[in-house]
Design a protein around this motif. Structure first.
Motif, PDB file in Angstrom:
ATOM      1  N   HIS A  51       0.849  -1.188   0.000  1.00 43.83           N
ATOM      2  CA  HIS A  51       0.000   0.000   0.000  1.00 43.83           C
ATOM      3  C   HIS A  51       0.885   1.239   0.000  1.00 43.83           C
ATOM      4  O   HIS A  51       1.776   1.392   0.837  1.00 43.83           O
ATOM      5  N   ASP A  52       0.663   2.128  -0.975  1.00 46.70           N
ATOM      6  CA  ASP A  52       1.528   3.306  -1.110  1.00 46.70           C
ATOM      7  C   ASP A  52       0.983   4.541  -0.398  1.00 46.70           C
ATOM      8  O   ASP A  52       1.498   5.652  -0.568  1.00 46.70           O
ATOM      9  N   GLY A  53      -0.069   4.342   0.392  1.00 42.91           N
ATOM     10  CA  GLY A  53      -0.692   5.457   1.093  1.00 42.91           C
ATOM     11  C   GLY A  53      -2.009   5.866   0.491  1.00 42.91           C
ATOM     12  O   GLY A  53      -2.840   6.506   1.157  1.00 42.91           O
ATOM     13  N   SER A  54      -2.227   5.480  -0.779  1.00 45.67           N
ATOM     14  CA  SER A  54      -3.497   5.798  -1.433  1.00 45.67           C
ATOM     15  C   SER A  54      -4.114   4.594  -2.133  1.00 45.67           C
ATOM     16  O   SER A  54      -5.321   4.565  -2.365  1.00 45.67           O
ATOM     17  N   ALA A  55      -3.297   3.597  -2.475  1.00 42.56           N
ATOM     18  CA  ALA A  55      -3.825   2.424  -3.177  1.00 42.56           C
ATOM     19  C   ALA A  55      -2.887   1.241  -3.005  1.00 42.56           C
ATOM     20  O   ALA A  55      -1.701   1.403  -2.675  1.00 42.56           O
ATOM     21  N   TRP A  56      -3.437   0.035  -3.246  1.00 39.14           N
ATOM     22  CA  TRP A  56      -2.614  -1.175  -3.284  1.00 39.14           C
ATOM     23  C   TRP A  56      -1.961  -1.269  -4.660  1.00 39.14           C
ATOM     24  O   TRP A  56      -2.643  -1.205  -5.677  1.00 39.14           O
ATOM     25  N   VAL A  57      -0.644  -1.400  -4.689  1.00 39.21           N
ATOM     26  CA  VAL A  57       0.072  -1.505  -5.966  1.00 39.21           C
ATOM     27  C   VAL A  57       0.987  -2.725  -5.915  1.00 39.21           C
ATOM     28  O   VAL A  57       1.472  -3.112  -4.853  1.00 39.21           O
ATOM     29  N   PRO A  58       1.227  -3.367  -7.046  1.00 42.40           N
ATOM     30  CA  PRO A  58       2.085  -4.552  -7.067  1.00 42.40           C
ATOM     31  C   PRO A  58       3.517  -4.225  -6.679  1.00 42.40           C
ATOM     32  O   PRO A  58       4.042  -3.159  -7.029  1.00 42.40           O
ATOM     33  N   VAL A  59       4.137  -5.140  -5.957  1.00 45.74           N
ATOM     34  CA  VAL A  59       5.566  -4.985  -5.644  1.00 45.74           C
ATOM     35  C   VAL A  59       6.391  -5.112  -6.922  1.00 45.74           C
ATOM     36  O   VAL A  59       7.430  -4.478  -7.086  1.00 45.74           O
ATOM     37  N   GLU A  60       5.904  -5.931  -7.847  1.00 45.91           N
ATOM     38  CA  GLU A  60       6.540  -6.042  -9.168  1.00 45.91           C
ATOM     39  C   GLU A  60       6.568  -4.677  -9.832  1.00 45.91           C
ATOM     40  O   GLU A  60       5.647  -3.874  -9.675  1.00 45.91           O
ATOM     41  N   GLY A  61       7.625  -4.397 -10.581  1.00 50.53           N
ATOM     42  CA  GLY A  61       7.743  -3.111 -11.245  1.00 50.53           C
ATOM     43  C   GLY A  61       6.560  -2.812 -12.151  1.00 50.53           C
ATOM     44  O   GLY A  61       6.039  -3.709 -12.818  1.00 50.53           O
ATOM     45  N   PRO A  62       6.102  -1.552 -12.207  1.00 48.07           N
ATOM     46  CA  PRO A  62       4.990  -1.182 -13.082  1.00 48.07           C
ATOM     47  C   PRO A  62       5.273  -1.587 -14.525  1.00 48.07           C
ATOM     48  O   PRO A  62       6.371  -1.362 -15.042  1.00 48.07           O
ATOM     49  N   GLN A  63       4.275  -2.172 -15.168  1.00 48.74           N
ATOM     50  CA  GLN A  63       4.446  -2.561 -16.575  1.00 48.74           C
ATOM     51  C   GLN A  63       3.129  -2.460 -17.305  1.00 48.74           C
ATOM     52  O   GLN A  63       2.045  -2.573 -16.719  1.00 48.74           O
ATOM     53  N   VAL A  64       3.204  -2.234 -18.618  1.00 40.69           N
ATOM     54  CA  VAL A  64       2.013  -2.193 -19.465  1.00 40.69           C
ATOM     55  C   VAL A  64       2.392  -2.683 -20.860  1.00 40.69           C
ATOM     56  O   VAL A  64       3.523  -2.487 -21.309  1.00 40.69           O
ATOM     57  N   GLN A  65       1.457  -3.371 -21.509  1.00 43.12           N
ATOM     58  CA  GLN A  65       1.633  -3.832 -22.886  1.00 43.12           C
ATOM     59  C   GLN A  65       0.402  -3.410 -23.695  1.00 43.12           C
ATOM     60  O   GLN A  65      -0.732  -3.542 -23.214  1.00 43.12           O
ATOM     61  N   THR A  66       0.629  -2.923 -24.903  1.00 43.02           N
ATOM     62  CA  THR A  66      -0.477  -2.468 -25.754  1.00 43.02           C
ATOM     63  C   THR A  66      -0.394  -3.122 -27.129  1.00 43.02           C
ATOM     64  O   THR A  66       0.644  -3.671 -27.519  1.00 43.02           O
ATOM     65  N   TYR A  67      -1.506  -3.021 -27.878  1.00 40.75           N
ATOM     66  CA  TYR A  67      -1.557  -3.644 -29.208  1.00 40.75           C
ATOM     67  C   TYR A  67      -2.562  -2.905 -30.077  1.00 40.75           C
ATOM     68  O   TYR A  67      -3.648  -2.538 -29.607  1.00 40.75           O
ATOM     69  N   ASN A  68      -2.196  -2.682 -31.325  1.00 45.08           N
ATOM     70  CA  ASN A  68      -3.116  -2.106 -32.305  1.00 45.08           C
ATOM     71  C   ASN A  68      -3.035  -2.945 -33.572  1.00 45.08           C
ATOM     72  O   ASN A  68      -1.969  -3.065 -34.183  1.00 45.08           O
ATOM     73  N   ALA A  69      -4.150  -3.548 -33.954  1.00 44.28           N
ATOM     74  CA  ALA A  69      -4.167  -4.459 -35.098  1.00 44.28           C
ATOM     75  C   ALA A  69      -4.259  -3.735 -36.429  1.00 44.28           C
ATOM     76  O   ALA A  69      -3.946  -4.309 -37.472  1.00 44.28           O
ATOM     77  N   SER A  70      -4.691  -2.489 -36.413  1.00 44.40           N
ATOM     78  CA  SER A  70      -4.854  -1.768 -37.677  1.00 44.40           C
ATOM     79  C   SER A  70      -4.846  -0.265 -37.426  1.00 44.40           C
ATOM     80  O   SER A  70      -5.782   0.285 -36.849  1.00 44.40           O
ATOM     81  N   ALA A  71      -3.761   0.384 -37.835  1.00 45.07           N
ATOM     82  CA  ALA A  71      -3.648   1.835 -37.680  1.00 45.07           C
ATOM     83  C   ALA A  71      -3.076   2.418 -38.957  1.00 45.07           C
ATOM     84  O   ALA A  71      -2.150   1.853 -39.546  1.00 45.07           O
ATOM     85  N   ASN A  72      -3.619   3.525 -39.416  1.00 43.59           N
ATOM     86  CA  ASN A  72      -3.176   4.152 -40.647  1.00 43.59           C
ATOM     87  C   ASN A  72      -2.069   5.166 -40.386  1.00 43.59           C
ATOM     88  O   ASN A  72      -2.140   5.956 -39.444  1.00 43.59           O
ATOM     89  N   LEU A  73      -1.034   5.115 -41.219  1.00 40.92           N
ATOM     90  CA  LEU A  73       0.071   6.066 -41.127  1.00 40.92           C
ATOM     91  C   LEU A  73       0.235   6.744 -42.474  1.00 40.92           C
ATOM     92  O   LEU A  73       0.529   6.098 -43.485  1.00 40.92           O
ATOM     93  N   THR A  74       0.017   8.056 -42.492  1.00 39.00           N
ATOM     94  CA  THR A  74       0.127   8.800 -43.741  1.00 39.00           C
ATOM     95  C   THR A  74       1.581   8.970 -44.153  1.00 39.00           C
ATOM     96  O   THR A  74       2.499   8.809 -43.347  1.00 39.00           O
TER      97      THR A  74
END
Length: 221
Positions: free
Chosen positions: A70-93
């Motif tokens: 608990h960081d004083g405001s919320a429960w957070v994982p002891v594991e380092g913060p991580q995020v993964q994202t994905y976009n299957a179709s995006a247009n690049l001009t």
């Protein structure tokens, strides 16, 4: 009643206190339990049991096999913060010189709230200062032709701040040719990273890509 010598406010009976095994036992139990690793079946049980958590408390959730603090405001994982994202179709001009920030599509996984949001779809947020490892790939379609496809991570919107993390350049593509991303970004304060891409095929092309970021150290230099 006295308290421990380590400043943790764990009470025990002193010589001058009235002998009372209940008071002694309860003082030690109530003092030490919230300073230990408390085990719960899931977050719901934890919330109903610890109704007023304080900073520094640590718990183990059996259903997801995760250690939280608990960081004083919320429960957070002891594991380092991580995020993964994905976009299957995006247009690049097409542009000879201008790089565009990629919409990262959606979050595939993450363990820290707010590292990606639909409100800022181009951003991977570093919620804590420290060193972050970034990774991912871009699949360049046949529409790239014989021209080059380029991409790079930029920190806090800057095209000049160092260090950069890069995506390998793709020189021409017959379809589904992958450029791989790797590198680190160092945040002296919480910030964000974006992936900027560029191609000059002369037309708009559709990309598939995935990018992620993980905090690997608290080091800021």
């Amino acid at each position: 009643m006295a308290t421990d010598a380590y400043g943790q406010s764990v009470p025990y009976l002193d010589y001058t206190d009235k002998p009372d095994l209940f008071v002694l036992g309860k003082g030690l139990t109530d003092g030490l339990t919230p300073r230990s690793v408390m085990r719960f079946a899931n977050a719901t049980v934890r919330a109903s049991t610890i109704t007023s958590p304080v900073a520094g408390m640590i718990t183990w959730l059996a259903d997801v096999q995760r250690l939280d603090i608990h960081d004083g405001s919320a429960w957070v994982p002891v594991e380092g913060p991580q995020v993964q994202t994905y976009n299957a179709s995006a247009n690049l001009t097409s542009s000879a010189t201008v790089y565009s920030a990629l919409n990262l599509g959606g979050q595939v996984s993450g363990n820290y709230t707010g590292m990606w949001s639909a409100g800022n779809p181009t951003r991977l947020t570093g919620p804590l200062a420290g060193t972050y490892s970034v990774s991912g790939y871009v699949l360049w379609p046949a529409g790239l032709g014989g021209t080059s496809g380029r991409a790079e991570f930029r920190q806090n919107g800057s095209s000049t701040a160092a260090p950069h993390a890069h995506v390998s350049t793709m020189s021409g593509s017959s379809g589904n040719s992958a450029s791989v991303a790797s590198g680190i970004l160092v945040f002296s304060t919480p910030g964000y990273a974006e992936v900027y891409a560029n191609q000059s095929s002369g037309g708009t092309i559709a990309l598939t890509y995935a990018f992620g970021m993980r905090r690997i150290s608290a080091a800021t230099s």
